[in-house]
Write a protein that holds these residues in place. Structure first.
Motif, PDB file in Angstrom:
ATOM      1  N   SER A 120       0.790  -1.507  -0.081  1.00 31.23           N
ATOM      2  CA  SER A 120      -0.210   0.183  -0.390  1.00 31.23           C
ATOM      3  C   SER A 120       0.802   0.935  -0.289  1.00 31.23           C
ATOM      4  O   SER A 120       0.551   1.902  -0.620  1.00 31.23           O
ATOM      5  CB  SER A 120      -1.092  -0.326   1.222  1.00 31.23           C
ATOM      6  N   LEU A 121       1.777   1.157   0.723  1.00 30.39           N
ATOM      7  CA  LEU A 121       2.459   2.775   0.756  1.00 30.39           C
ATOM      8  C   LEU A 121       3.795   2.482  -0.607  1.00 30.39           C
ATOM      9  O   LEU A 121       3.507   3.874  -0.793  1.00 30.39           O
ATOM     10  CB  LEU A 121       3.254   2.378   2.052  1.00 30.39           C
ATOM     11  N   ALA A 122       3.843   1.431  -0.456  1.00 28.66           N
ATOM     12  CA  ALA A 122       4.902   1.142  -1.770  1.00 28.66           C
ATOM     13  C   ALA A 122       3.790   1.856  -3.501  1.00 28.66           C
ATOM     14  O   ALA A 122       4.637   3.029  -3.857  1.00 28.66           O
ATOM     15  CB  ALA A 122       5.619  -0.012  -2.117  1.00 28.66           C
ATOM     16  N   TRP A 123       2.631   1.859  -3.609  1.00 32.17           N
ATOM     17  CA  TRP A 123       1.570   2.392  -4.179  1.00 32.17           C
ATOM     18  C   TRP A 123       1.758   3.732  -4.477  1.00 32.17           C
ATOM     19  O   TRP A 123       1.692   4.572  -5.142  1.00 32.17           O
ATOM     20  CB  TRP A 123       0.498   1.283  -4.383  1.00 32.17           C
ATOM     21  N   LEU A 124       1.354   3.976  -2.721  1.00 37.92           N
ATOM     22  CA  LEU A 124       1.304   5.540  -2.842  1.00 37.92           C
ATOM     23  C   LEU A 124       2.446   5.999  -3.337  1.00 37.92           C
ATOM     24  O   LEU A 124       2.520   7.301  -3.717  1.00 37.92           O
ATOM     25  CB  LEU A 124       0.651   6.002  -0.963  1.00 37.92           C
ATOM     26  N   ALA A 125       3.464   5.803  -2.103  1.00 37.56           N
ATOM     27  CA  ALA A 125       5.175   6.946  -2.828  1.00 37.56           C
ATOM     28  C   ALA A 125       5.079   6.859  -4.772  1.00 37.56           C
ATOM     29  O   ALA A 125       5.418   7.367  -5.056  1.00 37.56           O
ATOM     30  CB  ALA A 125       5.893   5.686  -1.996  1.00 37.56           C
ATOM     31  N   ALA A 126       5.199   5.494  -5.299  1.00 41.36           N
ATOM     32  CA  ALA A 126       5.124   5.434  -6.687  1.00 41.36           C
ATOM     33  C   ALA A 126       4.296   6.488  -7.545  1.00 41.36           C
ATOM     34  O   ALA A 126       4.665   6.820  -8.188  1.00 41.36           O
ATOM     35  CB  ALA A 126       5.007   3.928  -6.879  1.00 41.36           C
ATOM     36  N   HIS A 127       3.020   6.567  -6.425  1.00 41.33           N
ATOM     37  CA  HIS A 127       2.073   7.721  -7.898  1.00 41.33           C
ATOM     38  C   HIS A 127       2.392   9.419  -7.249  1.00 41.33           C
ATOM     39  O   HIS A 127       1.407  10.417  -7.020  1.00 41.33           O
ATOM     40  CB  HIS A 127       0.488   7.388  -7.580  1.00 41.33           C
ATOM     41  N   GLY A 128       3.089   9.490  -5.970  1.00 42.76           N
ATOM     42  CA  GLY A 128       3.365  10.953  -5.079  1.00 42.76           C
ATOM     43  C   GLY A 128       2.474  10.758  -3.955  1.00 42.76           C
ATOM     44  O   GLY A 128       2.260  12.085  -4.147  1.00 42.76           O
ATOM     45  N   LEU A 129       1.847  10.180  -4.092  1.00 41.08           N
ATOM     46  CA  LEU A 129       0.875  10.180  -2.638  1.00 41.08           C
ATOM     47  C   LEU A 129       1.260  10.060  -1.858  1.00 41.08           C
ATOM     48  O   LEU A 129       1.060   9.716  -0.104  1.00 41.08           O
ATOM     49  CB  LEU A 129      -0.589   9.514  -3.484  1.00 41.08           C
ATOM     50  N   ALA A 130       2.650   9.937  -1.216  1.00 44.38           N
ATOM     51  CA  ALA A 130       3.102  10.068   0.100  1.00 44.38           C
ATOM     52  C   ALA A 130       4.797   9.685  -0.064  1.00 44.38           C
ATOM     53  O   ALA A 130       5.136   8.935  -1.660  1.00 44.38           O
ATOM     54  CB  ALA A 130       3.035   8.402   0.382  1.00 44.38           C
ATOM     55  N   GLN A 131       5.640   9.946   0.664  1.00 41.52           N
ATOM     56  CA  GLN A 131       7.030   9.864   0.974  1.00 41.52           C
ATOM     57  C   GLN A 131       7.200   9.022   2.113  1.00 41.52           C
ATOM     58  O   GLN A 131       7.087   9.544   3.377  1.00 41.52           O
ATOM     59  CB  GLN A 131       7.829  11.622   0.954  1.00 41.52           C
ATOM     60  N   PRO A 132       8.016   7.825   2.170  1.00 43.77           N
ATOM     61  CA  PRO A 132       7.985   7.194   3.396  1.00 43.77           C
ATOM     62  C   PRO A 132       9.453   7.566   3.703  1.00 43.77           C
ATOM     63  O   PRO A 132       9.974   8.678   3.407  1.00 43.77           O
ATOM     64  CB  PRO A 132       8.670   6.085   2.016  1.00 43.77           C
ATOM     65  N   VAL A 133       9.548   7.370   5.028  1.00 42.13           N
ATOM     66  CA  VAL A 133      10.507   8.386   5.855  1.00 42.13           C
ATOM     67  C   VAL A 133      11.992   7.167   5.309  1.00 42.13           C
ATOM     68  O   VAL A 133      12.553   8.426   5.274  1.00 42.13           O
ATOM     69  CB  VAL A 133      10.011   7.555   7.012  1.00 42.13           C
TER      70      VAL A 133
END
Length: 258
Positions: free
Chosen positions: A239-252
């Motif tokens: 889930s976090l990987a997908w959000l990050a790949a779409h510019g919707l999250a910045q993993p710490v």
């Protein structure tokens, strides 16, 4: 589009895994790039939970608890121990949203809890399920009627998946509710019935990017998967990987490595 806060995960998602060894699971969540968690069952040894979170490098976005009755003081103390300023009421009986009088009583109760919380330096929020959106009061979803009756200090944590199950166009709902929504539960799946298994964010039917764009003011995006047919830890990580790949999250982890 990302929030100023790190990506968070609701620990209820991994409740079964936590039972087998909390410290290791928290470390894995941090390894995925989560920077914060939303805690539940916080009255059971919050000091030990805080120690494990500190060891994993995780902060607490909020806690799910109801600061009322005999447990009110204990909830406030647990929130302080865990280092958060926000307590979110996770659930109320669906019968409490049956009509206008019932919703008005809910608002009075939440406003009273918010006043108590404010006296302890805390904010109060309310988290929805599907029934607050499928119940219609005066031609409007009960959650919207409730929002109008809440004191300004009471925030909403909109569970975007349950809102969809409740029959809502979630981006449109967010625009109507406005800045009262400060927390979003980000989840995905079929969104047809409450009995469906959820999926990793990005692999279901919800227009996640459109949902997040509809509430740019939301302070926290919190991944939560109530149940999955697949491995839960894999789904939470994906889930976090997908959000990050779409510019919707910045993993710490990515931010630290920059």
């Amino acid at each position: 589009m990302t929030t100023p806060h790190p990506p968070a995960v609701q620990l209820y998602s991994v409740r079964d895994e936590l039972a087998g060894g909390r410290a290791g699971i928290l470390a894995r969540l941090a390894g995925f790039g989560y920077g914060a968690v939303e805690a539940f069952s916080v009255l059971t040894d919050p000091e030990a939970l805080r120690d494990d979170l500190d060891a994993a490098g995780l902060t607490v976005s909020s806690v799910h608890a109801t600061p009322s009755g005999d447990q009110a003081e204990a909830v406030a103390a647990a929130a302080a121990t865990l280092g958060t300023d926000t307590v979110i009421v996770p659930y109320l009986n669906p019968a409490r949203f049956a009509d206008a009088d019932a919703v008005a009583r809910v608002a009075r109760d939440l406003n009273a809890m918010a006043a108590f919380a404010a006296g302890h330096g805390l904010r109060l929020g309310y988290h929805n399920h599907d029934f607050e959106l499928s119940s219609v009061v005066g031609g409007r979803p009960a959650l919207e009627v409730l929002a109008d009756a809440l004191d300004d200090e009471v925030l909403l944590e909109l569970d975007t998946y349950w809102a969809a199950v409740g029959g809502q166009d979630v981006p449109a709902l967010l625009r109507r509710l406005g800045e009262r929504v400060q927390y979003l539960h980000v989840k995905d799946g079929p969104a047809v019935s409450r009995d469906d298994f959820m999926t990793a964010v990005g692999s279901g039917t919800l227009p996640v990017a459109d949902i997040l764009a509809a509430a740019p003011w939301a302070q926290w995006h919190i991944v939560e998967l109530d149940r999955c047919a697949t491995d839960m830890m894999t789904a939470v990580g994906d889930s976090l990987a997908w959000l990050a790949a779409h510019g919707l999250a910045q993993p710490v982890t990515a931010a630290r490595g920059a």
